[in-house]
Design a protein around this motif. Structure first.
Motif, PDB file in Angstrom:
ATOM      1  N   SER A  15      39.588  45.008  38.422  1.00  0.00           N
ATOM      2  CA  SER A  15      38.340  44.281  38.252  1.00  0.00           C
ATOM      3  C   SER A  15      38.451  42.820  38.672  1.00  0.00           C
ATOM      4  O   SER A  15      37.679  42.338  39.493  1.00  0.00           O
ATOM      5  CB  SER A  15      37.889  44.381  36.799  1.00  0.00           C
ATOM      6  N   CYS A  16      39.411  42.118  38.106  1.00  0.00           N
ATOM      7  CA  CYS A  16      39.478  40.676  38.349  1.00  0.00           C
ATOM      8  C   CYS A  16      40.671  40.269  39.216  1.00  0.00           C
ATOM      9  O   CYS A  16      40.768  39.132  39.639  1.00  0.00           O
ATOM     10  CB  CYS A  16      39.509  39.920  37.031  1.00  0.00           C
ATOM     11  N   GLY A  17      41.583  41.209  39.429  1.00  0.00           N
ATOM     12  CA  GLY A  17      42.702  40.913  40.321  1.00  0.00           C
ATOM     13  C   GLY A  17      43.890  40.252  39.658  1.00  0.00           C
ATOM     14  O   GLY A  17      44.856  39.907  40.330  1.00  0.00           O
ATOM     15  N   SER A  18      43.842  40.069  38.353  1.00  0.00           N
ATOM     16  CA  SER A  18      44.980  39.490  37.655  1.00  0.00           C
ATOM     17  C   SER A  18      46.201  40.389  37.814  1.00  0.00           C
ATOM     18  O   SER A  18      46.083  41.610  37.808  1.00  0.00           O
ATOM     19  CB  SER A  18      44.666  39.324  36.163  1.00  0.00           C
ATOM     20  N   VAL A  19      47.341  39.769  37.955  1.00  0.00           N
ATOM     21  CA  VAL A  19      48.561  40.516  38.216  1.00  0.00           C
ATOM     22  C   VAL A  19      49.452  40.480  36.981  1.00  0.00           C
ATOM     23  O   VAL A  19      49.625  39.433  36.361  1.00  0.00           O
ATOM     24  CB  VAL A  19      49.298  39.920  39.434  1.00  0.00           C
TER      25      VAL A  19
END
Ligand SMILES: [Zn+2]
Length: 63
Positions: A15-19
């Motif tokens: 969804s937000c691309g946080s890794v």
């Protein structure tokens, strides 16, 4: 032998691309470490980020 041995991997929130650092299980499940309830954004869908050590082979040929 327990079959539940995981390997460390890296996942990215769909969804937000946080890794996040994650564990990948033999059945394909990925579990972000320390994020049992999912991403901070509320999503719990992640995809594995492949380390790009190996070069991507393109179909282009260089003369
Ligand atoms: Zn997210």
């Amino acid at each position: 032998m327990p079959e539940g041995e995981s390997v460390r991997t890296v996942v990215s929130c769909s969804s937000c691309g946080s890794v996040y650092a994650a564990e990948k299980w033999p059945d394909g499940t990925v579990q972000p470490i320390g994020k049992r309830t999912g991403c901070d954004c509320g999503s719990n869908e992640f995809h594995v980020v492949e380390e790009s050590d190996s070069a991507v082979i393109r179909d282009e040929e260089i003369d």
